[in-house]
Design a protein around this motif. Structure first.
Motif, short mmCIF file in Angstrom:
data_model
loop_
_atom_site.label_atom_id
_atom_site.label_comp_id
_atom_site.label_asym_id
_atom_site.label_seq_id
_atom_site.Cartn_x
_atom_site.Cartn_y
_atom_site.Cartn_z
N SER A 41 0.84 -1.21 0.00
CA SER A 41 0.00 0.00 0.00
C SER A 41 0.87 1.24 0.00
O SER A 41 0.59 2.21 -0.72
CB SER A 41 -0.90 0.03 1.24
OG SER A 41 -1.78 -1.05 1.23
N ASP A 161 -5.69 -0.61 -4.68
CA ASP A 161 -5.15 -1.24 -3.48
C ASP A 161 -6.15 -2.26 -2.93
O ASP A 161 -7.11 -1.90 -2.28
CB ASP A 161 -4.82 -0.19 -2.42
CG ASP A 161 -4.00 -0.77 -1.27
OD1 ASP A 161 -3.73 -2.00 -1.28
OD2 ASP A 161 -3.65 -0.01 -0.35
N GLU A 162 -5.93 -3.51 -3.23
CA GLU A 162 -6.81 -4.61 -2.81
C GLU A 162 -8.29 -4.29 -3.01
O GLU A 162 -9.08 -4.31 -2.07
CB GLU A 162 -6.52 -4.97 -1.35
CG GLU A 162 -5.05 -5.32 -1.13
CD GLU A 162 -4.81 -6.27 0.02
OE1 GLU A 162 -5.64 -7.18 0.19
OE2 GLU A 162 -3.80 -6.11 0.73
MG LIG Z 1 -2.06 -2.79 2.15
#
Ligand SMILES: [Mg+2]
Ligand SMILES: Nc1ncnc2c1ncn2[C@@H]1O[C@H](COP(=O)(O)OP(=O)(O)OP(=O)(O)O)[C@@H](O)[C@H]1O
Length: 244
Positions: A41, A161-162
């Motif tokens: 991240s 991000d995910e």
């Molecule tokens: Mg992360």
């Protein structure tokens, strides 16, 4: 398009990025994976200036992210960012979520912004939901709105991000499908995800991070099909997340 040169970052005494270098060319899709806390991240947040860093250089279309004179508002508008937690404005309708930054940052007229918003909502299959509030949508629908909102700014690249990790399993595919379409249309993308099916389908490259370092940065075929050439850490990680 995006270049990182020996980027290092510390939180206090803890180093979270350790001399990370990579570059992403126009239209390339790069998947970033690795264990929790490895800095995934943080790596993508330094690219659009959401996280400051102490050493190295990040360039987006040759503009330095860390140069004091860089207009960060403008730069951020050029890079779409989609988080795990959607981050939609709860008090605005879907349509207004997509219009706000277009009007405020890009100075588009209300009607121009609405027109662009509707086009993108149609593209992610949510035009019928334009007058609803985010709270009235499922997680998968909210994430598709978040993607459409980022696209409304006509970004040169998209960072994820995910994006599917907070979703119920049956909603994952509807979001991945939108991302797969984007990738096929030639959008430059960096995607933090553990959806290895997605990586195998559309990634050009895979980056594997461990303890703040980029441990692997290679083509998808090299990453998945040449396991003996991968580091021990990567092999262990893959053995845990790839289905047997
Ligand atoms: Mg992360
Ligand atoms: N605001 C902060 N202050 C101090 N340390 C932080 C902060 N944010 C992140 N860290 C630390 O930086 C390291 C990298 O965090 P990061 O969130 O980038 O990891 P990640 O690979 O995205 O992990 P995950 O898979 O859990 O999302 C971790 O050790 C984390 O604890």
């Amino acid at each position: 398009m995006i270049e990182l040169n020996a980027v290092s970052k510390w939180y206090g005494h803890t180093q979270v990025l350790d001399s990370c270098s990579t570059s992403v060319t126009n239209g390339e899709v790069v998947v970033i994976c690795g264990p929790s806390g490895s800095g995934k991240s943080t790596l993508i947040k330094v690219i659009n200036g959401l996280e400051p860093f102490q050493k190295g250089e990040v360039l987006v279309e040759t503009i330095s992210v860390n140069a004091p004179k860089t207009d960060m508002v403008k730069l951020r508008a050029r890079i779409g960012m989609v988080f795990q937690s959607f981050e939609l404005f709860p008090h605005l309708t879907v349509l207004h979520n997509l219009m706000l930054a277009q009007v405020k940052v890009l100075k588009r007229s209300e009607s121009e912004a609405a027109c662009r918003a509707e086009k993108l909502l149609d593209r992610v299959g949510l035009l019928n939901h334009r007058n609803k509030y985010p709270g009235q949508l499922s997680g998968g629908q909210q994430q598709r709105v978040a993607i459409a909102r980022a696209l409304a700014m006509d970004p040169v690249a998209m960072l994820f991000d995910e994006p599917t990790s907070a979703l119920d399993p049956e909603m994952v595919n509807e979001v991945l499908d939108v991302m797969i379409d984007l990738a096929k249309e030639g959008m430059t993308m960096m995607v933090v995800t553990h959806e290895m099916g997605f990586a195998k389908k559309v990634a050009d490259r895979v980056i594997f991070m461990d303890a703040g370092k980029i441990v692997e940065d290679c083509s998808k075929t090299e990453f998945f099909d040449n396991l003996p050439a991968r580091t021990e850490r990567t092999q262990l990680f893959l053995s845990k997340i790839l289905p047997h």
